[in-house]
Each structure stands twice: as structure tokens, then as C-alpha cells.
Design a protein around this motif. Structure first.
Motif, mmCIF file in Angstrom:
data_model
loop_
_atom_site.group_PDB
_atom_site.id
_atom_site.type_symbol
_atom_site.label_atom_id
_atom_site.label_comp_id
_atom_site.label_asym_id
_atom_site.label_seq_id
_atom_site.Cartn_x
_atom_site.Cartn_y
_atom_site.Cartn_z
ATOM 1 N N HIS A 56 2.579 -92.818 -45.264
ATOM 2 C CA HIS A 56 2.288 -91.408 -44.915
ATOM 3 C C HIS A 56 1.347 -90.723 -45.913
ATOM 4 N N CYS A 57 0.290 -91.449 -46.326
ATOM 5 C CA CYS A 57 -0.630 -90.914 -47.335
ATOM 6 C C CYS A 57 -1.272 -89.596 -46.882
ATOM 7 N N ALA A 58 -1.585 -89.506 -45.584
ATOM 8 C CA ALA A 58 -2.294 -88.313 -45.101
ATOM 9 C C ALA A 58 -1.435 -87.060 -45.188
ATOM 10 N N SER A 59 -0.114 -87.210 -45.263
ATOM 11 C CA SER A 59 0.706 -85.994 -45.268
ATOM 12 C C SER A 59 0.457 -85.184 -46.544
ATOM 13 N N CYS A 60 0.031 -85.826 -47.619
ATOM 14 C CA CYS A 60 -0.360 -85.085 -48.827
ATOM 15 C C CYS A 60 -1.876 -84.986 -48.974
ATOM 16 N N HIS A 61 -2.594 -86.025 -48.544
ATOM 17 C CA HIS A 61 -4.032 -86.090 -48.834
ATOM 18 C C HIS A 61 -4.907 -85.484 -47.736
ATOM 19 N N SER A 62 -4.299 -84.809 -46.742
ATOM 20 C CA SER A 62 -5.086 -84.088 -45.738
ATOM 21 C C SER A 62 -4.776 -82.609 -45.869
ATOM 22 N N TRP A 74 -0.106 -79.183 -56.791
ATOM 23 C CA TRP A 74 -1.034 -80.220 -57.238
ATOM 24 C C TRP A 74 -2.098 -80.409 -56.176
ATOM 25 N N ASP A 75 -3.287 -80.735 -56.622
ATOM 26 C CA ASP A 75 -4.380 -81.036 -55.739
ATOM 27 C C ASP A 75 -4.294 -82.531 -55.424
ATOM 28 N N ALA A 76 -4.155 -82.895 -54.160
ATOM 29 C CA ALA A 76 -4.188 -84.313 -53.773
ATOM 30 C C ALA A 76 -5.625 -84.609 -53.360
ATOM 31 N N GLN A 78 -9.394 -101.844 -58.620
ATOM 32 C CA GLN A 78 -8.873 -100.745 -59.435
ATOM 33 C C GLN A 78 -7.879 -99.915 -58.644
ATOM 34 N N LEU A 79 -8.185 -99.713 -57.358
ATOM 35 C CA LEU A 79 -7.307 -98.905 -56.529
ATOM 36 C C LEU A 79 -5.954 -99.595 -56.354
ATOM 37 N N ALA A 80 -5.994 -100.904 -56.107
ATOM 38 C CA ALA A 80 -4.738 -101.642 -55.945
ATOM 39 C C ALA A 80 -3.911 -101.562 -57.226
ATOM 40 N N LEU A 81 -4.598 -101.666 -58.375
ATOM 41 C CA LEU A 81 -3.906 -101.593 -59.664
ATOM 42 C C LEU A 81 -3.256 -100.219 -59.857
ATOM 43 N N TYR A 82 -4.037 -99.177 -59.544
ATOM 44 C CA TYR A 82 -3.547 -97.802 -59.674
ATOM 45 C C TYR A 82 -2.314 -97.586 -58.799
ATOM 46 N N LEU A 83 -2.372 -98.095 -57.558
ATOM 47 C CA LEU A 83 -1.257 -97.878 -56.637
ATOM 48 C C LEU A 83 -0.001 -98.594 -57.100
ATOM 49 N N GLY A 103 -7.328 -93.354 -65.139
ATOM 50 C CA GLY A 103 -6.202 -92.616 -65.670
ATOM 51 C C GLY A 103 -4.932 -92.787 -64.866
ATOM 52 N N ALA A 104 -4.039 -91.829 -65.061
ATOM 53 C CA ALA A 104 -2.671 -91.976 -64.580
ATOM 54 C C ALA A 104 -2.440 -91.205 -63.287
ATOM 55 N N ALA A 105 -1.465 -91.670 -62.497
ATOM 56 C CA ALA A 105 -1.008 -90.931 -61.318
ATOM 57 C C ALA A 105 0.029 -89.920 -61.782
ATOM 58 N N GLY A 106 -0.265 -88.646 -61.623
ATOM 59 C CA GLY A 106 0.660 -87.620 -62.073
ATOM 60 C C GLY A 106 1.277 -86.879 -60.903
ATOM 61 N N GLY A 107 2.179 -85.953 -61.199
ATOM 62 C CA GLY A 107 2.773 -85.086 -60.196
ATOM 63 C C GLY A 107 3.357 -85.868 -59.035
ATOM 64 N N PRO A 108 3.168 -85.388 -57.798
ATOM 65 C CA PRO A 108 3.783 -86.039 -56.630
ATOM 66 C C PRO A 108 3.258 -87.446 -56.368
ATOM 67 N N MET A 109 2.159 -87.847 -57.005
ATOM 68 C CA MET A 109 1.651 -89.209 -56.807
ATOM 69 C C MET A 109 2.446 -90.211 -57.640
ATOM 70 N N ALA A 110 3.052 -89.762 -58.724
ATOM 71 C CA ALA A 110 3.768 -90.688 -59.604
ATOM 72 C C ALA A 110 4.896 -91.421 -58.867
ATOM 73 N N SER A 164 -11.218 -88.786 -65.653
ATOM 74 C CA SER A 164 -10.064 -88.369 -64.859
ATOM 75 C C SER A 164 -10.488 -87.365 -63.792
ATOM 76 N N SER A 165 -9.968 -87.539 -62.565
ATOM 77 C CA SER A 165 -10.294 -86.573 -61.513
ATOM 78 C C SER A 165 -9.668 -85.216 -61.828
ATOM 79 N N ALA A 166 -8.641 -85.207 -62.684
ATOM 80 C CA ALA A 166 -8.057 -83.930 -63.093
ATOM 81 C C ALA A 166 -9.075 -83.106 -63.886
#
Ligand code: HEC
Ligand code: HEC
Ligand code: HEC
Length: 437
Positions: free
Chosen positions: A203-209, A230-232, A249-254, A263-270, A352-354
Motif C-alpha cells: 500500500h505504498c500509494a496510501s502515503c506517497h500519493s 512528514w512529507d512522503a 540502492q532502492l532495494a537496500l534502502y527498503l 540516508g535513513a528512512a525516518g518517521g512513518p517510513m521507518a 538527503s531528500s530531507a
């Protein structure tokens, strides 16, 4: 964790308009069953179910802070009041112990509880509806073999008319397209698997849309959303990041909640990454493959493109307070000489995108809350500064990091005017208030 959906009064009116639809969409109750014995499920089915439940983050929402896993009671905040998650342990009285597989399947596919009442879309059934019968059956087996917990969530506090569940039939008419979608024969197996996980359990789109006035996801999907203050970020502009994302890199991050280039996944992404870290690596790999297929190499959002990099005037007096505070509070961990940086395992804040993204929100949240989650093999703790820095100090640091480390032009407000220190401070105050609610 709390969540806020952007429902508005205008939306309530639309819902009311759809109320007529409710009359013919009332659902029957499905007969209760005696709770199935844990031994009646094959160990393999239960193990597969654990993976599905992790892919779906079911525990994240269905566990109150400090509460028993899956026993519910977590408040999800909306502008119309608070919805509490339910108890999905197999307790017969207060959980889903007497739900048959058919009742469970209907809940995931169409957002209907066993007794026939409609469930609020804060439960992302518009995504879970894409799950296969097999995955739903496995998730059922996993949940039915957890320890039953007797727990009733507090009553929802929703204002009229949102507290009138039949209105949700109108919402479903607009946003629910039930059932799985067939595999795309022109695409690879891994692409189809990735789409299945992203649109379904993940359900990625529920936060990222972006969400519309009554909490429906707007298209185009994955163009960026906001959740819990938080900004998704958009998931369609990953090639425009300060360092373009690769599939690896994306697979590693996930899987690890961290990537050396981003960088790190913060907030609701953690917690999303934390759940995925318990599933086999092929899950994150398939998700990454599908998400990378959504990228448009030609798109260049100005805030993130290389052209947006600026060089701030040396010794700009506006940056001085932030520079001093950064030296005291942050530099020990975040400058080139810091041990982790030297070891090459801590990304520059500029990546960092932050820091480089279009809004200051995630940088402010990271400073206020720190980063509690330890990802595999890295010491990734960052202390929270909410208790030690004032709003003005957080704003000065954010402004300094953006300009001198990120080398980005100032963030802009809704009217495209550059945000000055005062503007960022107001944002800090607003975010603090939201965090406390
Ligand atoms: C984003 C938060 C969220 C996630 C993630 C989530 N749920 Fe829920 N779920 C809810 C909320 C909120 C409700 C209650 C809705 C209501 O009362 O109308 C709910 C209700 C349910 C119900 C109905 C229970 C009842 O007694 O009425 C079931 C079953 C359920 N969820 C299963 C799951 C499963 C399985 C997963 C993972 C695949 C999951 N949920 C993930 C928020 C979530
Ligand atoms: C005790 C060490 C420590 C201190 C002090 C610290 N940080 Fe961090 N910070 C971390 C770690 C660890 C991460 C996780 C990412 C990583 O491993 O680089 C992180 C991540 C971040 C991120 C997110 C970057 C990303 O990974 O996406 C930002 C932004 C940030 N820190 C800013 C600051 C600011 C501003 C300060 C000072 C107010 C500060 N940090 C103080 C350790 C620290
Ligand atoms: C509960 C809400 C939520 C869900 C569900 C969610 N995300 Fe996120 N995601 C966020 C937030 C918030 C951030 C920003 C946090 C940060 O950068 O530290 C983020 C950050 C990211 C990033 C980093 C983007 C960047 O530019 O730095 C990626 C990539 C990502 N998410 C992918 C996914 C994928 C893929 C899924 C589905 C498997 C997913 N997310 C599900 C909320 C969510």
C-alpha cells in the motif's frame, strides 16, 4: 503513531450525496464460527502468512503504543476525529476469533466487517483488495495462530455525518475497485511481482500519493503525499535526487531502512522498512524493480535538479546562528571529520531528500525526533532535539543545513515565496503542535 487523512467538510457533503447508494449496498452478516484450533493450520501456511502480514504492515497499525501485538487500539487522527484500530487477534469476544476465512477475505477485499458494517478506509482495503486468495488465506492462518488477546479499542470519536458508516458505501463507489488485477503479459515476472506488492499489501500509494478532499488517492499515483506531519516524497522522481537512485540502492534502502547514498528512512517510513527487513530479499528487490520502472528520466523537478544547486554567499549573516548551533549540536556526527563519515558509512546530509527536497518538514521532524531505529549492522541512532532546541534554533539549523551543506536555494511557501528564518520557525511550531496531538 497517529495518522491524519485529509478529509474535509466538502468531502462530507459529497459522502452525504452518495448516501443513496448505501441503501442497495448494505452487506449481510457472515455467520460466526468457533475459533479454529491453531493446530488446524499447516506450519508452512503460517510461515507464508507471516511474510504477507509483514508486507502489509498489519502490526504497525493494529498495535497501540506499548500494547500487545495485533490487539488494536492505536488512534488514527483525521480532521473529523479519531478512528481506533481494531483487535485482530483470534480472541472470540473482542478480536476476530469467530471470523471465517470468508469474513476475513471480505474485509480485505471490500472493507466490510463480519457483522456487515462498513469499515473506514483508514484501513487500506482499497490496496489489500489486490492481494491473491492464497496470500489472504495465509495471512488469516498467521493471525489465527497468534495468542488471543482480550482487548476492546476505545470508541471512535467521529463527528456527524462521518460517524454514520453506511455513507462509506458512497466512498467505495468512488474509490474501491475490488479484486486482484491480472499480470501484464508484456512485463517480466519480477515487474509483475513488484507491482503486486506495491499496489497490494505494501500500500505504498496510501502515503506517497496526494489525497483528495475525502481521503481518496489522487492520480497520478506516487506523486508525493503527507502523513503524520512528514512529507512522503514522490516515488516517480527518484532519478532527480541529488544522487540518482539505482534499483540496488532502492532495494537496500527498503530492506535496511538506510542507503549509503541517500540516508535513513525516518518517521512513518521507518516501520515500513522494518517490516520489509523481516521478509526475503526478493520482496524488496521486486518492489525496487517496479518502482524504478515508474521513473521518467526526462522529468526535472526544479527543487531537486542539479541546476538548483546554489553557492551561498560566504559568511551570510543570516546563516551565522545556524552555523554556530550546528557546530555544537550536529557536527560531532555529521561533518567530514566525524568517525562514521570518515569510515564512509554515513552519507553527507547534502544527499538527503530531507535537506534537498521541496519542503523543510522532514528535516525539521528529523531534528525534533532524531532517528530511533537501528538498521542492520550500522549504529544509526540520532538523538531527538525537541527537548533541547527552541523553534527558532531548529529553524536556524535547518536554514543553515539547507543553504551551506545542501547548497540549495531556500524552500518556498505555498505562494512560491522563499521561506526566511521566521517562516521556517512558524513551520517548526506547527509541526511540534501536530506531533503533540
Ligand atoms: C494504515 C493502518 C492499517 C493497516 C496498515 C492495517 N489496518 Fe486493519 N484496520 C485499520 C483500521 C483503522 C481498522 C478499523 C476500521 C473501522 O473501524 O472502520 C481496521 C480494521 C481491520 C479489520 C476489521 C476488524 C474488525 O473487527 O472489524 C481487519 C480484519 C483488519 N483490519 C485486518 C488487517 C490486516 C490483515 C492488515 C495487514 C494486511 C491490516 N489490517 C493493516 C487500519 C489498518
Ligand atoms: C549522535 C550522532 C548524531 C547527532 C548528534 C546528530 N545526528 Fe543526524 N543523524 C545521525 C545518524 C546516525 C543518522 C542516520 C543516517 C546515517 O547513518 O547517516 C542521522 C541522520 C540525519 C538526517 C537525515 C539524513 C538522512 O539519513 O536522510 C538529518 C537531516 C540529520 N541527521 C540532521 C542532523 C542535525 C541537523 C543535527 C543537529 C541538530 C544532527 N543530525 C545531530 C546521527 C546524529
Ligand atoms: C505509512 C506511510 C508510508 C508507507 C506505507 C510507505 N512510505 Fe515510503 N516514505 C514515507 C515517508 C514519510 C517518507 C519520508 C521519510 C524520510 O525520508 O526519512 C518515505 C520515504 C520513502 C523513500 C525515500 C524517498 C526519498 O526521496 O528519500 C522511498 C524510496 C520510499 N519511501 C518508498 C516506499 C515504498 C516502495 C513503499 C511501499 C512498499 C513505501 N515507501 C511505503 C511514508 C510511507
Amino acid at each position: 503513531m497517529k495518522r491524519k487523512t485529509k478529509w474535509s467538510l466538502a468531502g462530507a457533503v459529497v459522502l452525504a450525496g452518495c448516501a443513496g447508494a448505501a441503501a442497495w449496498m448494505l452487506e449481510p452478516a457472515i455467520a460466526p464460527i468457533a475459533p479454529p484450533a491453531a493446530a488446524s493450520f499447516a506450519a508452512q501456511t503460517v510461515a507464508r502468512g507471516a511474510r504477507v502480514v509483514a508486507q502489509g504492515d498489519c502490526m504497525v497499525c493494529h498495535t497501540a503504543s506499548g500494547g500487545e501485538p495485533f490487539a488494536g487500539g492505536l488512534p488514527l487522527k483525521t480532521p473529523f476525529g479519531t478512528i481506533y484500530t481494531t483487535n485482530i487477534t483470534p480472541d472470540a469476544g473482542t478480536g476476530i476469533g469467530n471470523w471465517s476465512p470468508a469474513a476475513f477475505t471480505r474485509a480485505l477485499r471490500r472493507g466490510v466487517a463480519r457483522d456487515g458494517h462498513l469499515l473506514y478506509p483508514a484501513f487500506p482495503y482499497i490496496h489489500y483488495t489486490r492481494m491473491s486468495n492464497q496470500d489472504i488465506e495465509d495471512a488469516y492462518a498467521y493471525l489465527m495462530t497468534r495468542a488471543p488477546v482480550q482487548a476492546t479499542p476505545p470508541a471512535n470519536q467521529l463527528i456527524f455525518p462521518l460517524n454514520f458508516r453506511p455513507l462509506l458505501a458512497g466512498w467505495n463507489l468512488l474509490y474501491l475497485r475490488p479484486g486482484p488485477v491480472p499480470a501484464d503479459g508484456n512485463r517480466s515476472e519480477i515487474w509483475n511481482r513488484g507491482r503486486y506488492l506495491v499496489d497490494g499489501a505494501g500500500h505504498c500509494a496510501s502515503c506517497h500519493s496526494a489525497l483528495g478532499p475525502i481521503g481518496g488517492e489522487r492520480s497520478p499515483a506516487f506523486s508525493g503525499g503527507n502523513i503524520d506531519g512528514w512529507d512522503a516524497p514522490a516515488l516517480t522522481a527518484l532519478l532527480q535526487a541529488p544522487r540518482p537512485w539505482t534499483e540496488q540502492q532502492l532495494a537496500l534502502y527498503l530492506r535496511h531502512g538506510w542507503s549509503p547514498e541517500h540516508g535513513a528512512a525516518g518517521g512513518p517510513m521507518a516501520p515500513v522498512a522494518h517490516s520489509l527487513s523481516t521478509t526475503p530479499p526478493e520482496d524488496a528487490a521486486a518492489i525496487a524493480h517496479y518502482i524504478m520502472s515508474l521513473q521518467n528520466p526526462a522529468a526535472k523537478p526544479p527543487a531537486l535538479s542539479a541546476a538548483a544547486v546554489i553557492k551561498p554567499a560566504a559568511n551570510d549573516p543570516a546563516l551565522l546562528p545556524g552555523r554556530t548551533l550546528f557546530a555544537g549540536a550536529c557536527a560531532g556526527c555529521h561533518t567530514g571529520a566525524a568517525p562514521m563519515m570518515a569510515a564512509g558509512s554515513r552519507p553527507s546530509l547534502a544527499l538527503s531528500s530531507a535537506v534537498a527536497g521541496p519542503k523543510p518538514d522532514n528535516l525539521i521532524q528529523t531534528i525534533l525526533n532524531g532517528l530511533p531505529w537501528t538498521h542492520t549492522g550500522q549504529s544509526s541512532y540520532m538523538p531527538p532535539f525537541a527537548g533541547t532546541l527552541t523553534d527558532a534554533q531548529v529553524a536556524s539549523i535547518a536554514m543553515y543545513v539547507r543553504a551551506e551543506i545542501g547548497q540549495r536555494a531556500p524552500w518556498q511557501d505555498d505562494k512560491q515565496r522563499p521561506l526566511d528564518a521566521r517562516g521556517i520557525e512558524q513551520r517548526v511550531t506547527a509541526i511540534r503542535k501536530e506531533n503533540q496531538q
